[in-house]
Design an enzyme around this catalytic site. Structure first.
Site, PDB file in Angstrom:
ATOM      1  N   HIS A 115       0.896  -1.185   0.004  1.00 52.09           N
ATOM      2  CA  HIS A 115      -0.061  -0.032   0.122  1.00 52.09           C
ATOM      3  C   HIS A 115       0.883   1.433  -0.119  1.00 52.09           C
ATOM      4  O   HIS A 115       0.543   2.336  -0.609  1.00 52.09           O
ATOM      5  CB  HIS A 115      -1.128  -0.115   1.325  1.00 52.09           C
ATOM      6  CG  HIS A 115      -0.178   0.166   2.623  1.00 52.09           C
ATOM      7  ND1 HIS A 115       0.377  -0.727   3.242  1.00 52.09           N
ATOM      8  CD2 HIS A 115       0.051   1.559   3.185  1.00 52.09           C
ATOM      9  CE1 HIS A 115       0.893  -0.131   4.458  1.00 52.09           C
ATOM     10  NE2 HIS A 115       0.912   1.031   4.246  1.00 52.09           N
ATOM     11  N   HIS A 179       5.760   9.734  12.296  1.00 56.04           N
ATOM     12  CA  HIS A 179       4.744   8.462  12.522  1.00 56.04           C
ATOM     13  C   HIS A 179       5.642   7.510  13.328  1.00 56.04           C
ATOM     14  O   HIS A 179       6.919   7.242  12.953  1.00 56.04           O
ATOM     15  CB  HIS A 179       3.826   8.104  11.507  1.00 56.04           C
ATOM     16  CG  HIS A 179       4.336   7.652  10.349  1.00 56.04           C
ATOM     17  ND1 HIS A 179       5.440   8.046   9.637  1.00 56.04           N
ATOM     18  CD2 HIS A 179       4.127   6.471   9.884  1.00 56.04           C
ATOM     19  CE1 HIS A 179       5.694   7.242   8.663  1.00 56.04           C
ATOM     20  NE2 HIS A 179       4.971   6.188   8.707  1.00 56.04           N
TER      21      HIS A 179
END
EC number: 1.13.11.16
Length: 314
Positions: A115, A179
């Site tokens: 992804h 992140h």
């Protein structure tokens, strides 16, 4: 205008967890801007710098860079699972050119992309195979890492190949900014995790679903300030975006893996794909930012940004 750029964050949580309505609307508006930019540019070929999250690349053989001659999507998080439309002869020629510049890279005739690599194409075109695309893997999760300066030089070499091309080329860089999602680290992984990190190919549907559910559950807790992961760092994110906008790509060299881990999270290394893409565009000429969007979005566990850039008329 023969070269242009789209860099954007991705998140496997886009279709699994919604942020507040105003945040979601702002993200969709940013995607609309990106679509309009790319469709107006209408590239002949796309060079896609993307990471992998132990779906196609593993510790049994982990290159810092890999150019795909053929590739397919892994289908994780319901992402694209078909064959990519790779211009094989061009990919081969690009790889040889980059090696001739003194950069040691890997190639793959059977690349698998997840992804993190295909999401920008899904957002822009829907069908990932709708345009000729050369997939370029940049290791962004698995230590040891090459210096960011090496990523810059790699991107410059890719850009140099296309500088005088008669094709319109779009450079895509895919990666979140700050992140720290629950991706196992080899240094602290247990036996089962080490096995997955080393050779986790072809997981059972149950194993993949369990792995993905852990990320979704963590995002729910993170949005509620209950997750035991590092917080997002908007200040760091904006500083990185400022470097991207400046055109002074040598300033990327000051980023180090240890500092990035400490202040922006273990997955902030995905900005290496942005470094490569911006460096590729800079090798073609001076550029300017056409559009920039940024929001720290806990539901996506990501400092989330979208930028487009074009070459300046000189």
């Amino acid at each position: 205008m023969k070269q242009a750029l789209l860099c954007m964050s991705h998140s496997p949580l886009l279709h699994h967890l919604d942020p507040p309505a105003d945040v979601k609307a702002s993200v969709e508006a940013a995607f609309d801007q990106a679509r309009a930019f790319v469709h107006n540019f209408d590239p002949d070929v796309i060079v896609n710098f993307g990471p992998d999250h132990y779906n196609g690349f593993f510790y049994d053989l982990m290159p810092p860079f890999c150019i795909g001659y053929k590739a397919k999507g892994s289908g994780d998080y319901d992402s694209f699972a078909g064959e990519l439309n790779v211009p094989e002869a061009m990919a081969e020629d690009l790889a040889q050119f980059v090696m001739d510049q003194g950069l040691d890279i890997a190639i793959s005739r059977q690349m698998e992309v997840d992804h993190g690599a295909v999401q920008p194409m899904e957002i822009i075109y829907g069908d990932v195979a709708s345009k000729p695309l050369i997939p370029v893997f940049v290791n962004s999760v698995a230590r040891p890492f090459v210096k960011v300066a090496r990523v810059r030089k790699f991107g410059e070499a890719v850009g140099a190949y296309f500088k005088n091309s008669d094709k319109k080329v779009l450079f895509i860089g895919s990666g979140g900014l700050s992140h720290d999602p629950p991706v196992p680290q080899i240094a602290t992984a247990d036996e089962a995790q080490r096995k997955m990190l080393t050779d986790g190919r072809n997981p059972t549907p149950q194993a993949r679903a369990a792995r993905q559910q852990r990320v979704i559950d963590t995002a729910v807790k993170f949005a509620a300030d209950e997750a035991d992961i590092m917080d997002l760092n908007p200040e760091w994110d904006r500083g990185f975006l400022d470097v991207c906008a400046s055109g002074r790509i040598e300033d990327f060299d000051r980023y180090t893996a240890d500092d990035m881990d400490a202040v922006a999270g273990h997955s902030s290394h995905e900005v290496r794909n942005w470094v490569a893409a911006y460096s590729a565009l800079r090798a073609c000429g001076e550029y300017e930012i056409a559009y920039e969007f940024y929001r720290p979005i806990k539901e996506y566990i990501s400092g989330f940004a979208v930028t487009t850039a074009i070459l300046r008329d000189i």
